[in-house]
Design an enzyme around this catalytic site. Structure first.
Site, mmCIF file in Angstrom:
data_model
loop_
_atom_site.group_PDB
_atom_site.id
_atom_site.type_symbol
_atom_site.label_atom_id
_atom_site.label_comp_id
_atom_site.label_asym_id
_atom_site.label_seq_id
_atom_site.Cartn_x
_atom_site.Cartn_y
_atom_site.Cartn_z
ATOM 1 N N THR A 73 -32.800 12.492 47.454
ATOM 2 C CA THR A 73 -31.641 11.610 47.369
ATOM 3 C C THR A 73 -30.342 12.327 47.668
ATOM 4 O OG1 THR A 73 -32.768 10.244 45.722
ATOM 5 C CG2 THR A 73 -30.382 10.052 45.828
ATOM 6 N N ASP B 106 -39.831 13.148 51.407
ATOM 7 C CA ASP B 106 -39.707 12.615 50.065
ATOM 8 C C ASP B 106 -40.447 13.575 49.137
ATOM 9 O OD1 ASP B 106 -40.622 11.036 47.651
ATOM 10 O OD2 ASP B 106 -39.413 9.496 48.650
ATOM 11 N N SER B 107 -39.853 13.890 47.997
ATOM 12 C CA SER B 107 -40.471 14.898 47.143
ATOM 13 C C SER B 107 -41.826 14.450 46.605
ATOM 14 C CB SER B 107 -39.544 15.271 45.990
ATOM 15 O OG SER B 107 -39.449 14.240 45.035
ATOM 16 N N THR C 269 -35.924 14.817 43.071
ATOM 17 C CA THR C 269 -36.122 15.115 41.654
ATOM 18 C C THR C 269 -37.561 14.943 41.181
ATOM 19 O OG1 THR C 269 -35.512 12.852 41.035
ATOM 20 C CG2 THR C 269 -33.738 14.489 41.107
ATOM 21 N N ASP C 270 -38.338 14.082 41.826
ATOM 22 C CA ASP C 270 -39.647 13.723 41.279
ATOM 23 C C ASP C 270 -40.571 14.917 41.102
ATOM 24 O OD1 ASP C 270 -38.910 11.109 41.049
ATOM 25 O OD2 ASP C 270 -39.968 10.416 42.839
ATOM 26 N N THR D 139 -39.049 20.245 33.112
ATOM 27 C CA THR D 139 -39.787 19.034 33.430
ATOM 28 C C THR D 139 -38.795 17.893 33.591
ATOM 29 O OG1 THR D 139 -41.717 17.713 32.789
ATOM 30 C CG2 THR D 139 -40.159 18.264 31.049
ATOM 31 N N ARG E 289 -55.028 18.464 29.346
ATOM 32 C CA ARG E 289 -53.893 17.951 28.563
ATOM 33 C C ARG E 289 -54.410 17.396 27.246
ATOM 34 N NH1 ARG E 289 -49.226 16.994 31.237
ATOM 35 N NH2 ARG E 289 -48.396 17.330 29.139
ATOM 36 N N THR F 113 -50.729 21.230 25.839
ATOM 37 C CA THR F 113 -50.469 20.030 25.066
ATOM 38 C C THR F 113 -49.795 18.926 25.883
ATOM 39 O OG1 THR F 113 -49.322 19.119 23.128
ATOM 40 C CG2 THR F 113 -48.272 20.969 24.232
ATOM 41 N N CYS G 84 -47.692 16.997 24.446
ATOM 42 C CA CYS G 84 -46.362 16.858 23.848
ATOM 43 C C CYS G 84 -45.324 17.565 24.710
ATOM 44 C CB CYS G 84 -46.340 17.461 22.446
ATOM 45 S SG CYS G 84 -47.475 16.687 21.281
#
Length: 375
Positions: A45, A89-90, A121-122, A198, A278, A309, A311
């Site tokens: 973007t 595009d990422s 950003t993705d 992340t 995960r 994890t 989380c």
């Protein structure tokens, strides 16, 4: 490893500042010689502008960088640029693109003081993590940034993110060494370690977080660096490029009610060498005997399984609960407090180096570039 559809442009040009005054960072005066920064546009973007005829977003023409972002003149830096042609595009980012990007940085490493990578950003956190492993002995800044809105919009964040990234890439200590000597993400009000980051929001201007490691710098009226948290390579060694990434890895996301058929389908895939598992909470998983047995069998067959994890904050404590300990007994390796992005790209990197499953397993629990907190 190549991808002809996204080969970076081999030509780059210099954006000559309109002023010859020495550039200044927000924390210290730069050296008399203007910093030379390479800007690499991969897509995303931040590199889009609105076509006034159609209203559609089209790739930014970086030969007109100064014209579109006139405030860059005031930095006083020597800016070179190169763009992926065509921009990607990422969401389409893959190990071949990472290899292109790492090679571009390596080829310009000796002639530039720092690098700013403009990226969607993705998958930015994946790319930042991958580069941290691919660029061994890195002692210059590689700063990734992007935006939620394109440059040119009335309420856009791209201009400030770009300027901040450039200032960080140019920042020097009182001794004249680079202030930042690692791969990092500059986005919104913070600088984050790349392999600790992340994406946490699809709309917030503060789109990234590092839950298990503090911000490397805060961006307000001034850029305030936390020097004690910055990564520094051990000794003075030349940059080492590891461009090969083995994509024979997988992510297995546990959920209540996961069946044995689903588990076995991923564990028994013949082309898979490694799996990021995960798990729940502090590294927990179902206690059914078949679950642990199937994982143990996959490890015995030569697959590397790393426990990370689900989380966003915290990490795996394999001895805390019986279920986590059972995974360790089955040969599953603790990922400690690594992000999924870091664990996945680190495994790709280690297998890409031609290491055995035993060696990969050993290195997964060790910090290579500050991606985890060793116990």
């Amino acid at each position: 490893m190549t991808d002809s559809a996204t080969t970076p442009s081999t030509s780059s040009s210099t954006a000559t500042p309109a002023t010859s005054s020495p550039a200044t960072s927000t924390s210290a005066t730069q050296a008399a010689q203007a910093p030379r920064i390479m800007v690499i546009y991969t897509g995303g973007t931040i590199g889009m502008v609105e076509d006034r005829t159609t209203g559609a977003l089209v790739p930014f023409d970086f030969s007109h960088l100064i014209e579109n972002v006139p405030k860059l003149n005031r930095l006083g830096y020597e800016l070179d640029h190169v763009a992926f042609t065509p921009p990607i595009d990422s969401s389409n980012m893959n190990p071949a693109h990472w290899a292109h990007l790492a090679q571009l940085i390596t080829d310009s490493y000796d002639s530039h003081d720092g690098f700013v990578v403009l990226h969607g950003t993705d998958t930015m956190a994946y790319t930042a993590s991958a580069l941290s492993f691919m660029l061994g002995n890195l002692d210059k800044p590689v700063i990734l940034t992007g935006s939620q809105l394109p440059i040119g919009e009335i309420r856009e964040d791209g201009t400030e993110n770009l300027i901040t990234a450039l200032e960080i890439a140019a920042a020097r200590t009182a001794e004249g060494t680079p202030r930042v000597q690692e791969v990092a993400i500059a986005f919104g009000r913070h600088l984050w370690r790349g392999n600790r980051s992340t994406k946490v929001s699809s709309t917030n201007f503060g789109a990234f977080r590092s839950f298990n490691y503090p911000a490397l710098a805060d961006v307000d009226l001034h850029i305030t660096y936390r020097d004690d948290l910055l990564w520094h390579p051990a000794g003075e060694r030349p940059l080492e490029l590891w461009s090969s990434m083995d994509d024979a890895v997988d992510v297995l996301w546990l959920y209540p009610g996961i069946s044995r058929d689903v588990l076995k389908a991923q564990l028994e895939c013949p082309s898979t060498k490694g799996i990021v598992l995960r798990t729940f909470g502090a590294g927990n998983a179902p206690t059914e005997s078949w679950f642990v047995e199937d994982l143990a069998q996959a490890v015995k067959s030569g697959k590397v399984i790393v426990n990370v994890t689900q989380c966003p904050a915290g990490g795996v404590e394999e001895k805390r609960y019986a279920t986590g300990d059972a995974l360790a007994q089955a040969g599953v390796i603790t990922g400690l407090d690594m992000t999924c992005e870091a664990a996945l790209t680190k495994m790709m990197h280690l297998f890409g180096r031609g290491l055995s499953a035993e060696e990969v397993g050993r290195y997964m629990a060790c910090s290579l570039a500050g991606e985890l907190t060793e116990v």
